[in-house]
Design an enzyme around this catalytic site. Structure first.
Site, PDB file in Angstrom:
ATOM      1  N   SER A 180      -7.343   2.191  -3.625  1.00 38.43           N
ATOM      2  CA  SER A 180      -6.036   2.606  -3.113  1.00 38.43           C
ATOM      3  C   SER A 180      -5.167   3.149  -4.225  1.00 38.43           C
ATOM      4  CB  SER A 180      -5.294   1.400  -2.540  1.00 38.43           C
ATOM      5  OG  SER A 180      -5.744   1.130  -1.264  1.00 38.43           O
ATOM      6  N   GLU A 190       0.838  -1.210   0.000  1.00 36.09           N
ATOM      7  CA  GLU A 190       0.000   0.000   0.000  1.00 36.09           C
ATOM      8  C   GLU A 190       0.869   1.255   0.000  1.00 36.09           C
ATOM      9  OE1 GLU A 190      -3.722   0.536   0.367  1.00 36.09           O
ATOM     10  OE2 GLU A 190      -2.805   2.360  -0.380  1.00 36.09           O
ATOM     11  N   ASP A 223       1.074   4.069  -3.015  1.00 35.25           N
ATOM     12  CA  ASP A 223       0.667   5.457  -2.794  1.00 35.25           C
ATOM     13  C   ASP A 223       1.779   6.421  -3.180  1.00 35.25           C
ATOM     14  OD1 ASP A 223      -1.611   4.375  -1.794  1.00 35.25           O
ATOM     15  OD2 ASP A 223      -1.371   5.113   0.251  1.00 35.25           O
ATOM     16  N   VAL A 238     -18.041   8.481 -16.816  1.00 31.11           N
ATOM     17  CA  VAL A 238     -18.039   7.022 -16.949  1.00 31.11           C
ATOM     18  C   VAL A 238     -19.493   6.572 -16.886  1.00 31.11           C
ATOM     19  CG1 VAL A 238     -17.228   4.857 -15.928  1.00 31.11           C
ATOM     20  CG2 VAL A 238     -15.767   6.901 -15.870  1.00 31.11           C
TER      21      VAL A 238
END
Ligand SMILES: *[C@@H]1O[C@H](CO)[C@@H](O)[C@H](O)[C@H]1NC(C)=O
Ligand SMILES: *[C@@H]1O[C@H](CO)[C@@H](O)[C@H](O)[C@H]1NC(C)=O
Ligand SMILES: *[C@@H]1O[C@H](CO)[C@@H](O)[C@H](O)[C@H]1NC(C)=O
Ligand SMILES: *[C@@H]1O[C@H](CO)[C@@H](O)[C@H](O)[C@H]1NC(C)=O
Ligand SMILES: *[C@@H]1O[C@H](CO)[C@@H](O)[C@H](O)[C@H]1NC(C)=O
Ligand SMILES: *[C@@H]1O[C@H](CO)[C@@H](O)[C@H](O)[C@H]1NC(C)=O
Length: 566
Positions: free
Chosen positions: A477, A274, A278, A520
């Site tokens: 994420s 993670e 990031d 979208v």
């Protein structure tokens, strides 16, 4: 520490009464007490073990703060962009002297020591033993919990605490008793075992091409512009991974190879996927912009890492302008007192012109099984009306840079706690009125704050972690730091023009009605509702705003144009 007036005699009498005094109900009767999956109790903590608990003190003038946030975030207001400093926020909302003194004296009388506050004086973090804490907070019983998979331990109370009645008006909640570290919205999804089926894979070049970023769209290095991502518990990044990532994937655009500052402690352990994701993607869209990493491995086993991050926000006058957070909890697992207070903390950040982005989650509409069947399950802080929440998309053709559709995991829905804010009233009622196939109304609360607000690609990223390039990294994420970096580029151009930073984006975003974003319109996210022919679907995207991809994904040149003035 706040300079204290001597405690008047009447207060001492009151404090005397507190020690023997009536025990009121706890402020968090609706807080979930069972540990989340993966955590098990390994027995009671010893009476002499040290704890560090955080007390959230009751603030003042919150309605005024709310009005100020509305004004500074509304491009049609004369106060737009005239943000408050942290000191201004403190002057407005700091607790009364009575509140501060009552709580502080009560803690000291109970043996707590080394109490630290923050600039806004609305939190007190104190050290004490387990025995002292259990006496101050009747009902609490501290246990050690261990998460074997994450190789971490915490100290928590699986039973509810109460407070003396005389403190009820002064304390919002106590941190360090119940909540476990929040979960990261990251997955590894292998599309196919078939090696001939080589998926395109998302890299910075793919993102920059899709969202129309040129090699010139990077930070100039001449401004005090910066961005940050927050990591909680056992998530470290390694500078060497970032360097290797940029060597592999950063050739086509100017960028930085190292972060500017780490707040908190970086652990010694392996890099977390993670954290690597990031940092690598925030620095690839918000390229050449100074980047901070907030890292909290839980300095103390009794601390709540998310609360620690909130304390930093209220204790640092100069902070990066954009923050991305890819973690969250189920809204229903948190007490109302905690949710409302954290929401106020996010509102304080909005007043200062900080842009906070949260991932919308990876479970689609979410799933809560109840006595009357399954219902949707909103995620927090994604459901806070004071943050910009980012959903996820995938390419329609996974082998080409083409149009996007819904990534079925994209978190979205309606809060059960926070009512629909005015800024999104029109967009949400339009969605509800014009959708032909909505999930059964018992599954969600259509009057709540609806999210996400925007989206970006969330499927099949390449990440370098512990020196290894890893494919298939997915989840909101991934989309959240990408969107964050793009807003940092917009801030860069605004600052170059002498304009204030974007601050809390939503009031302006909803007025733009999709300007600067790719709408979208194809796909639905997942849910655990199988009746009425829904077949496991939650909400579906459609033209305009929807609770799956918000207003859509960034088209940088158009978004910059829409957000540059005033
Ligand atoms: C806030 O910052 C001050 C000054 O750096 C520090 O002494 C204090 O411990 C911090 N507060 C908390 C709760 O960490
Ligand atoms: C941005 O990208 C889209 C397709 O992804 C393209 O149609 C458009 O012309 C590009 N440029 C601008 C300035 O919008
Ligand atoms: C990138 O930032 C540095 C300073 O950090 C600056 O010297 C350089 O000109 C910037 N690159 C571009 C292309 O603006
Ligand atoms: C802005 O610049 C000042 C002075 O160089 C520095 O102390 C501060 O940390 C910077 N703020 C951010 C958020 O980068
Ligand atoms: C629905 O949301 C509203 C606030 O938006 C709240 O007052 C109400 O209690 C919620 N209902 C349920 C069933 O959670
Ligand atoms: C949606 O329907 C409600 C109730 O029928 C109505 O009050 C509202 O004005 C409608 N909103 C829009 C944007 O059409």
């Amino acid at each position: 520490m706040r300079s204290e007036a001597r405690v008047p005699g009447a207060l001492l009498l009151l404090l005397g009464a507190l020690c023997v005094g009536a025990r009121g109900p706890g402020p968090e009767p609706d807080q979930a007490l069972q540990p989340p999956p993966g955590w098990v109790s390994i027995g009671r903590a010893g009476a002499d073990e040290a704890l560090s608990l955080t007390f959230a003190l009751r603030q003042q003038n919150l309605q005024q703060l709310q009005k100020l946030v509305q004004d500074v975030s509304d491009p049609d207001s004369a106060r737009y962009g005239k943000y408050l400093s942290l000191e201004d926020v403190a002057a407005l909302i700091r607790p009364s002297t009575l509140t501060f003194t009552t709580v502080h004296e009560w803690l000291q009388a109970g043996g707590a020591h080394d109490c630290q506050t923050v600039i806004t004086e609305d939190f007190l973090t104190c050290q004490m033993t387990v025995q002292q804490a259990e006496q101050l907070l009747p009902g609490a019983e501290f246990h050690h919990f261990i998460n074997y998979q994450k190789e971490t331990r915490v100290v928590r109370s699986p039973s509810p605490y109460s407070l003396p009645e005389a403190l009820a008006a002064h304390v919002d909640f106590v941190g360090g008793l119940h909540r476990f570290p929040p979960t990261s919205f990251l997955q590894q999804r292998r599309k196919s075992q078939d090696s001939r089926n080589i998926h395109l894979g998302v890299t910075p070049a793919v993102i920059r091409k899709k969202y129309n970023l040129t090699a010139q769209d990077v930070g100039s290095g001449t401004l005090n512009n910066s961005q940050a991502c927050a990591q909680f518990l056992e998530q470290y990044f390694h500078e060497s991974d970032l360097e290797e990532f940029m060597k592999l994937f950063g050739k086509s655009f100017p960028h930085k190879d190292s972060v500017s500052r780490v707040i908190g402690q970086q652990g010694e352990g392996r890099a977390g996927l993670e954290a690597s994701l990031d940092v690598e993607y925030l620095m690839s869209t918000g390229a050449n912009i100074s980047t901070w990493v907030y890292s909290n491995p839980g300095r103390h086993e009794a601390q709540e890492p998310f609360l620690q991050w909130l304390l930093v926000l209220s204790n640092e006058s100069s902070l990066p302008l954009v923050h991305t957070v890819s973690y969250g909890d189920d809204e229903d697992s948190l007490s109302t007192a905690y949710l409302l207070r954290v929401n106020t903390e996010l509102m304080k950040a909005a007043a200062r012109g900080l842009t906070l982005l949260f991932a919308s989650g990876d479970s689609g509409a979410g799933c809560l099984s109840g006595p009357k069947g399954n219902v949707f399950r909103p995620s927090f802080p994604a459901s806070s009306p004071y943050v910009t929440t980012v959903g996820g998309t995938a390419f329609k053709n996974p082998f080409l840079i083409v149009e996007e559709m819904v990534d079925y995991i994209s978190g979205g829905g309606f809060s059960n706690i926070f009512p629909r804010p005015e800024y999104q009233d029109k967009a949400v009622s339009q969605f509800l009125n014009s959708s032909t196939k909505l999930p059964p109304s018992r599954c969600y609360n259509s009057s709540g704050r609806a999210y996400p607000d925007v989206a970006a690609l969330s499927d099949g990223y390449w990440v370098v972690s512990n020196h290894v390039p890893i494919p298939w990294v997915s989840g909101t994420s991934a989309s959240t730091p990408v969107f964050g970096g793009i807003l940092s580029l917009v801030n860069e151009q605004r600052l170059l023009k002498g304009r204030p930073p974007l601050g809390f984006l939503n009031p302006r975003l909803y007025k733009m009605q999709g300007l600067g974003l790719f709408d979208v319109t194809v796909g639905c996210h997942m849910a655990c509702i199988f009746d009425e022919e829904l077949g496991g679907q939650g909400f579906c995207s459609r033209p305009g705003w929807d609770p799956v991809t918000g207003w859509g994904t960034p088209n940088y040149p158009a978004l910059l144009k829409a957000l540059l003035d005033p």
